[in-house]
Design an enzyme around this catalytic site. Structure first.
Site, PDB file in Angstrom:
ATOM      1  CG  ASP A 146      -2.103  -0.964   1.035  1.00  7.90           C
ATOM      2  OD1 ASP A 146      -2.332  -1.428  -0.102  1.00  7.90           O
ATOM      3  OD2 ASP A 146      -2.783  -1.255   2.037  1.00  7.90           O
ATOM      4  CG  ASN A 203      -4.271   5.406   3.397  1.00  9.66           C
ATOM      5  OD1 ASN A 203      -5.158   4.969   2.670  1.00  9.66           O
ATOM      6  ND2 ASN A 203      -3.195   4.697   3.703  1.00  9.66           N
ATOM      7  NE  ARG A 249      -6.659  23.302  25.845  1.00  8.82           N
ATOM      8  CZ  ARG A 249      -7.483  24.065  25.141  1.00  8.82           C
ATOM      9  NH1 ARG A 249      -7.988  23.588  24.007  1.00  8.82           N
ATOM     10  NH2 ARG A 249      -7.806  25.270  25.542  1.00  8.82           N
ATOM     11  CG  ASP A 279      -0.216  13.126  22.202  1.00 12.10           C
ATOM     12  OD1 ASP A 279      -0.036  13.982  23.099  1.00 12.10           O
ATOM     13  OD2 ASP A 279       0.191  11.955  22.283  1.00 12.10           O
TER      14      ASP A 279
END
Length: 265
Positions: A45, A121, A147, A149
């Protein structure tokens, strides 16, 4: 028919490329890297993603075919030991194809410039050196203050990848929808997010307006971008679609079962 081949450099892919190139030459096909009718990806892929981005400006006229030489391939219908069968299918081609939605990403920067991307993707926005703080809007309506990552927005065909690793649902590729998944969100008495994947309808889009920091990372499929000071990013279903030459079809849920569950007990 004009054909271009994109391959990785592992031994199986190189061998398959050599056999395919010889079979196409014997079949009278024209090799054309600049303006192909069909792009054949040999690898996995990741190789097909590279092929997609190489020909992203020709999506209205190009169909893709994936030849699988690795361990997992959601976009690959053919195996490396089926090259002869693939050449015969190309000889009998009547233009059949299946198309899937893409993700349109528009980023605005503090200096007034913009960047536009297409993803097959997913796209993400992350802050690796601290907590990402961003306001999230659905269409033009405020939804939440995030809030954590970062945020991941994926297409249906991309839902089996990074989004799934972050708790996202697996979406059937015929759906014209986007999915938003949170990456390690913070939820406590002070900060609160939905803390669940969101699937947006075809006429909806998501806008994120992150607080001003210099250390954001943005990913578009397998590419990592260090943007300028971001003021706003809009994610929506693209007007363009990717088209696959489809001479045979493996049911999507069979692909999912084969990839993630394996042989039945």
């Amino acid at each position: 028919m004009r054909i271009s081949i994109v391959h990785n450099n592992n031994a199986k892919s190189l061998e398959a490329n050599q056999k395919l190139t010889a079979g196409l030459a014997a079949g009278g096909f024209v090799m054309d890297e600049k303006r192909p009718d069909v792009v054949i990806s040999i690898g996995g892929d990741g190789t097909l993603l590279s092929a997609f981005h190489r020909y992203a400006d020709q999506l209205n006229s190009v169909r893709f075919i994936g030849v699988h030489t690795g361990h997992l391939g959601f976009y690959t219908d053919w195996r490396d030991f089926e090259i002869d069968e693939l050449v015969e299918a190309l000889k009998n081609d009547s233009g059949e194809s299946v198309s899937y939605p893409l993700l349109d990403v528009l980023a605005d920067y503090e200096d007034g410039t913009t960047s536009h991307y297409l993803a097959l993707n997913e796209a993400t926005l992350k802050r690796p050196n601290g907590t990402m703080r961003a306001d999230v809007y659905i269409k033009e309506n405020f939804f939440e203050s995030f809030r954590g990552d970062g945020l991941c927005v994926c297409t249906p065909t991309g839902s089996t990848g990074y989004s799934k690793s972050n708790g996202g649902a697996v979406m059937h590729p015929r759906l014209d929808a986007l999915q938003v998944t949170e990456i390690a969100s913070i939820n406590n008495r002070v900060f609160r997010t939905l803390a669940a994947p969101m699937i947006l309808a075809p006429d909806e889009w998501m806008i994120t307006r992150p607080e001003a920091f210099q250390d954001y990372l943005m990913t578009i499929d397998q590419f990592t971008i260090t943007p300028q000071m971001v003021t706003e990013i809009r994610f929506r279903i693209a007007d363009e679609r990717i088209h696959f030459a489809r001479y045979r079809h493996m049911h999507f849920w069979d692909r999912v079962e084969d990839a993630f569950i394996g042989a039945k007990q």
